[in-house]
Design an enzyme around this catalytic site. Structure first.
Site, PDB file in Angstrom:
ATOM      1  N   HIS A  46     -92.667 -17.339  42.004  1.00 11.92           N
ATOM      2  CA  HIS A  46     -91.650 -18.279  42.493  1.00 11.92           C
ATOM      3  C   HIS A  46     -90.248 -17.794  42.147  1.00 11.92           C
ATOM      4  O   HIS A  46     -89.318 -17.903  42.946  1.00 11.92           O
ATOM      5  CB  HIS A  46     -91.841 -19.662  41.857  1.00 11.92           C
ATOM      6  CG  HIS A  46     -92.263 -20.695  42.855  1.00 11.92           C
ATOM      7  ND1 HIS A  46     -92.821 -21.882  42.491  1.00 11.92           N
ATOM      8  CD2 HIS A  46     -92.196 -20.716  44.197  1.00 11.92           C
ATOM      9  CE1 HIS A  46     -93.085 -22.591  43.566  1.00 11.92           C
ATOM     10  NE2 HIS A  46     -92.721 -21.897  44.621  1.00 11.92           N
ATOM     11  N   LYS A  72    -109.246 -25.635  47.502  1.00 10.25           N
ATOM     12  CA  LYS A  72    -108.035 -26.419  47.175  1.00 10.25           C
ATOM     13  C   LYS A  72    -108.372 -27.913  47.083  1.00 10.25           C
ATOM     14  O   LYS A  72    -107.898 -28.608  46.190  1.00 10.25           O
ATOM     15  CB  LYS A  72    -106.917 -26.168  48.195  1.00 10.25           C
ATOM     16  CG  LYS A  72    -105.677 -26.977  47.847  1.00 10.25           C
ATOM     17  CD  LYS A  72    -104.350 -26.452  48.301  1.00 10.25           C
ATOM     18  CE  LYS A  72    -103.232 -27.382  47.849  1.00 10.25           C
ATOM     19  NZ  LYS A  72    -101.918 -27.046  48.340  1.00 10.25           N
ATOM     20  N   HIS A  82     -92.893 -16.334  50.959  1.00 12.76           N
ATOM     21  CA  HIS A  82     -93.557 -16.969  49.812  1.00 12.76           C
ATOM     22  C   HIS A  82     -94.793 -16.163  49.357  1.00 12.76           C
ATOM     23  O   HIS A  82     -94.895 -15.788  48.188  1.00 12.76           O
ATOM     24  CB  HIS A  82     -93.967 -18.399  50.201  1.00 12.76           C
ATOM     25  CG  HIS A  82     -94.694 -19.134  49.123  1.00 12.76           C
ATOM     26  ND1 HIS A  82     -94.068 -19.661  48.023  1.00 12.76           N
ATOM     27  CD2 HIS A  82     -96.021 -19.422  48.976  1.00 12.76           C
ATOM     28  CE1 HIS A  82     -94.971 -20.251  47.245  1.00 12.76           C
ATOM     29  NE2 HIS A  82     -96.165 -20.118  47.811  1.00 12.76           N
ATOM     30  N   GLU A 129    -102.415 -16.683  49.566  1.00  9.62           N
ATOM     31  CA  GLU A 129    -102.993 -17.913  48.990  1.00  9.62           C
ATOM     32  C   GLU A 129    -104.528 -17.901  49.116  1.00  9.62           C
ATOM     33  O   GLU A 129    -105.225 -18.459  48.274  1.00  9.62           O
ATOM     34  CB  GLU A 129    -102.399 -19.170  49.651  1.00  9.62           C
ATOM     35  CG  GLU A 129    -100.864 -19.285  49.597  1.00  9.62           C
ATOM     36  CD  GLU A 129    -100.292 -19.697  48.231  1.00  9.62           C
ATOM     37  OE1 GLU A 129    -101.057 -19.858  47.268  1.00  9.62           O
ATOM     38  OE2 GLU A 129     -99.048 -19.849  48.165  1.00  9.62           O
ATOM     39  N   GLU A 167    -101.175 -33.099  39.303  1.00  6.33           N
ATOM     40  CA  GLU A 167    -100.929 -31.906  38.493  1.00  6.33           C
ATOM     41  C   GLU A 167    -100.688 -32.219  37.013  1.00  6.33           C
ATOM     42  O   GLU A 167     -99.758 -31.729  36.385  1.00  6.33           O
ATOM     43  CB  GLU A 167     -99.752 -31.106  39.084  1.00  6.33           C
ATOM     44  CG  GLU A 167     -99.805 -29.630  38.683  1.00  6.33           C
ATOM     45  CD  GLU A 167     -98.854 -28.759  39.471  1.00  6.33           C
ATOM     46  OE1 GLU A 167     -99.059 -28.627  40.684  1.00  6.33           O
ATOM     47  OE2 GLU A 167     -97.920 -28.222  38.875  1.00  6.33           O
ATOM     48  N   ASN A 219    -101.335 -22.626  40.465  1.00  8.08           N
ATOM     49  CA  ASN A 219    -100.057 -21.933  40.248  1.00  8.08           C
ATOM     50  C   ASN A 219    -100.242 -20.504  39.760  1.00  8.08           C
ATOM     51  O   ASN A 219     -99.269 -19.847  39.385  1.00  8.08           O
ATOM     52  CB  ASN A 219     -99.200 -22.711  39.246  1.00  8.08           C
ATOM     53  CG  ASN A 219     -98.785 -24.052  39.807  1.00  8.08           C
ATOM     54  OD1 ASN A 219     -98.531 -24.167  40.995  1.00  8.08           O
ATOM     55  ND2 ASN A 219     -98.735 -25.068  38.963  1.00  8.08           N
ATOM     56  N   LYS A 269     -98.139 -32.484  48.227  1.00  6.46           N
ATOM     57  CA  LYS A 269     -96.829 -32.117  47.656  1.00  6.46           C
ATOM     58  C   LYS A 269     -95.828 -31.967  48.773  1.00  6.46           C
ATOM     59  O   LYS A 269     -96.003 -31.126  49.667  1.00  6.46           O
ATOM     60  CB  LYS A 269     -96.922 -30.778  46.922  1.00  6.46           C
ATOM     61  CG  LYS A 269     -97.499 -30.852  45.542  1.00  6.46           C
ATOM     62  CD  LYS A 269     -97.301 -29.502  44.857  1.00  6.46           C
ATOM     63  CE  LYS A 269     -97.900 -29.473  43.487  1.00  6.46           C
ATOM     64  NZ  LYS A 269     -97.759 -28.143  42.856  1.00  6.46           N
ATOM     65  N   ARG A 320     -88.919 -46.529  53.672  1.00  6.14           N
ATOM     66  CA  ARG A 320     -89.894 -46.525  52.574  1.00  6.14           C
ATOM     67  C   ARG A 320     -91.246 -45.944  52.974  1.00  6.14           C
ATOM     68  O   ARG A 320     -92.263 -46.181  52.321  1.00  6.14           O
ATOM     69  CB  ARG A 320     -90.082 -47.918  51.982  1.00  6.14           C
ATOM     70  CG  ARG A 320     -88.810 -48.481  51.427  1.00  6.14           C
ATOM     71  CD  ARG A 320     -89.057 -49.507  50.332  1.00  6.14           C
ATOM     72  NE  ARG A 320     -87.785 -50.006  49.841  1.00  6.14           N
ATOM     73  CZ  ARG A 320     -87.114 -50.994  50.413  1.00  6.14           C
ATOM     74  NH1 ARG A 320     -87.608 -51.613  51.460  1.00  6.14           N
ATOM     75  NH2 ARG A 320     -85.967 -51.375  49.912  1.00  6.14           N
ATOM     76  N   ARG A 362    -104.980 -28.953  38.190  1.00  8.71           N
ATOM     77  CA  ARG A 362    -104.299 -28.486  39.398  1.00  8.71           C
ATOM     78  C   ARG A 362    -103.355 -27.318  39.114  1.00  8.71           C
ATOM     79  O   ARG A 362    -103.004 -26.570  40.023  1.00  8.71           O
ATOM     80  CB  ARG A 362    -103.552 -29.651  40.060  1.00  8.71           C
ATOM     81  CG  ARG A 362    -102.928 -29.264  41.384  1.00  8.71           C
ATOM     82  CD  ARG A 362    -102.428 -30.456  42.187  1.00  8.71           C
ATOM     83  NE  ARG A 362    -101.782 -29.977  43.401  1.00  8.71           N
ATOM     84  CZ  ARG A 362    -101.442 -30.736  44.427  1.00  8.71           C
ATOM     85  NH1 ARG A 362    -101.708 -32.027  44.391  1.00  8.71           N
ATOM     86  NH2 ARG A 362    -100.860 -30.230  45.476  1.00  8.71           N
ATOM     87  N   HIS A 379     -97.680 -17.930  40.514  1.00 10.89           N
ATOM     88  CA  HIS A 379     -96.476 -18.647  40.964  1.00 10.89           C
ATOM     89  C   HIS A 379     -95.383 -18.753  39.897  1.00 10.89           C
ATOM     90  O   HIS A 379     -94.235 -18.974  40.242  1.00 10.89           O
ATOM     91  CB  HIS A 379     -96.840 -20.053  41.453  1.00 10.89           C
ATOM     92  CG  HIS A 379     -97.491 -20.070  42.806  1.00 10.89           C
ATOM     93  ND1 HIS A 379     -98.666 -19.413  43.067  1.00 10.89           N
ATOM     94  CD2 HIS A 379     -97.122 -20.640  43.987  1.00 10.89           C
ATOM     95  CE1 HIS A 379     -98.997 -19.600  44.339  1.00 10.89           C
ATOM     96  NE2 HIS A 379     -98.082 -20.334  44.927  1.00 10.89           N
TER      97      HIS A 379
END
Ligand SMILES: NC(=O)c1ccc[n+]([C@@H]2O[C@H](COP(=O)([O-])OP(=O)(O)OC[C@H]3O[C@@H](n4cnc5c(N)ncnc54)[C@H](O)[C@@H]3O)[C@@H](O)[C@H]2O)c1
Ligand SMILES: [Zn+2]
Length: 350
Positions: A237, A212, A253, A175, A222, A230, A133, A111, A226, A233
């Site tokens: 993506h 960021k 990426h 980025e 998000e 993207n 993330k 956990r 946020r 992206h």
């Protein structure tokens, strides 16, 4: 030594990484596990090994194709075999693949055990190591299984760039450019003239992370703002995922996101008020560092399908973050299949 304080953890800029040792001695961890891949084991572990002792190494295979559940199973198995308890510290020593997957594995193990990030690629230093993330890829797409959880600390050092392949280094710049385009026109103006291979990275990484940080702290899960991270992206993506599945030497990426940013800058002119001359500037700078890539054979239907299952969507509509001007970004802009196809045609025509 500089640092950036976030709500519940700190990003520590420390060329020598001595502060990793201080962090560990201040906390009372029962054991320390360091997650590496074969490259970071070879190039980065010796650097960390100079400042810490008594740790167990868990090695994985590098590459996006190994950011999956079976690698996590192997990580969990090794933790269990070494009797790792809940007072264990997990150290992610590597790029975004190690950070996303290691953070995920640590957060699920018993956990959740503490983890820290020591990002060793430019992309992971300016982007993936903060924001919480975490996740792995699943057969239907990238990063589909995961959660939000923050590291206990992030340690940044340019020492790792000495061994980072040039292609990987440039990859991280995508980025950095994105952060300027969405939030900081002055930074963008500086970056666009820069000799990106021969510049002092500490300040650049620092500025990029500040951008960021401000965004992820305002909207950690998000729900809204946020989503501006993207930019590039939505389309990028899909291009990345398609390339991964269908090409031998697939796009990285940042390389895919650079294509996505050009397409989405084109859509920004159509839908959000970006000027033609700003589009021209964005396209010129990005193509200088990310030379035109042949996507003519990419199956548009498949790209649209990938975009339609993107986590960023609400229902069936495809949403994007677009630029009203350089340095500003708006989100939740609905884009149609026709518009996406038109923007891909624009990229292909360059
Ligand atoms: N969590 C987030 O917010 C977020 C944001 C952006 C990207 N990502 C994820 O990050 C991943 C990409 O990360 P990446 O670009 O860092 O790629 P990566 O982790 O695959 O690393 C790139 C390559 O460089 C090697 N390497 C790493 N450090 C090195 C060093 N110092 N010297 C020599 N070789 C080194 C690695 O072994 C690997 O082969 C993707 O999975 C992407 O989805 C996550
Ligand atoms: Zn990205």
């Amino acid at each position: 030594m500089k640092d950036i304080q976030l709500n519940d953890y700190e990003i520590i800029f420390d060329d020598s990484l001595e502060s990793v040792k201080d962090f560990m001695s201040a906390a009372n961890y029962s054991s320390v596990f360091v997650l590496v891949d074969e490259n970071t084991k070879l190039h980065c572990l010796p650097v960390l090994g100079k400042v810490i002792s008594s740790y167990t190494v868990i090695e994985t295979k590098s590459g996006e194709t190994n950011k999956n559940l079976s690698t996590c199973e192997s990580i969990w198995q090794q933790l269990i075999e070494h009797n790792a308890d809940r007072k264990t510290l997990f150290v992610n020593l590597g790029g975004g693949v190690i950070g996303d997957m290691g953070g995920f594995a640590a957060s699920c193990y018993k956990r959740g055990v503490d983890f820290i990030n020591i990002p060793t690629t430019l992309l992971s230093q300016v982007d993936s190591s903060i924001g919480g993330k975490l996740g792995i890829d699943f057969k239907y797409g990238k990063n589909l299984i995961g959660l939000f959880r923050n590291p206990k600390a992030v340690f940044i050092s340019p020492v790792f760039f000495k061994t980072l392949p040039q292609r990987q280094f440039i990859n991280g710049w995508a980025e950095i450019f994105k952060h300027g385009l969405i939030q900081d026109q002055d930074q963008w103006q500086q970056y666009k003239e820069m000799d990106v291979l021969h510049t002092d990275m500490n300040d650049i990484v620092f500025h990029s992370l500040q951008i960021k940080k401000a965004v992820v702290e305002a909207d950690p899960f998000e729900k809204g703002l946020r989503k501006i991270l993207n930019f590039g992206h939505t389309i990028g993506h899909a291009i990345e995922a398609y390339s991964l599945e269908n090409e031998k030497d697939s796009l990285l990426h940042g390389e895919a996101i650079a294509i996505g940013m050009i397409c989405e800058a084109y859509l920004s002119v159509k839908k959000s008020g970006l000027t033609e001359s700003e589009l021209e500037e964005i396209k010129t700078v990005l193509l200088k560092h990310f030379p035109k890539y042949d996507i003519t054979d990419f199956d548009t239907e498949k790209l649209l399908t990938i975009m339609s299952i993107d986590k960023k969507n609400e229902g069936a509509t495809i949403l994007a973050a677009l630029l009203p001007e350089i340095g500003k970004c708006e989100y939740n802009i609905e884009i149609s299949a026709e518009e996406i196809i038109e923007s891909l045609a624009f990229y292909i025509s360059l």
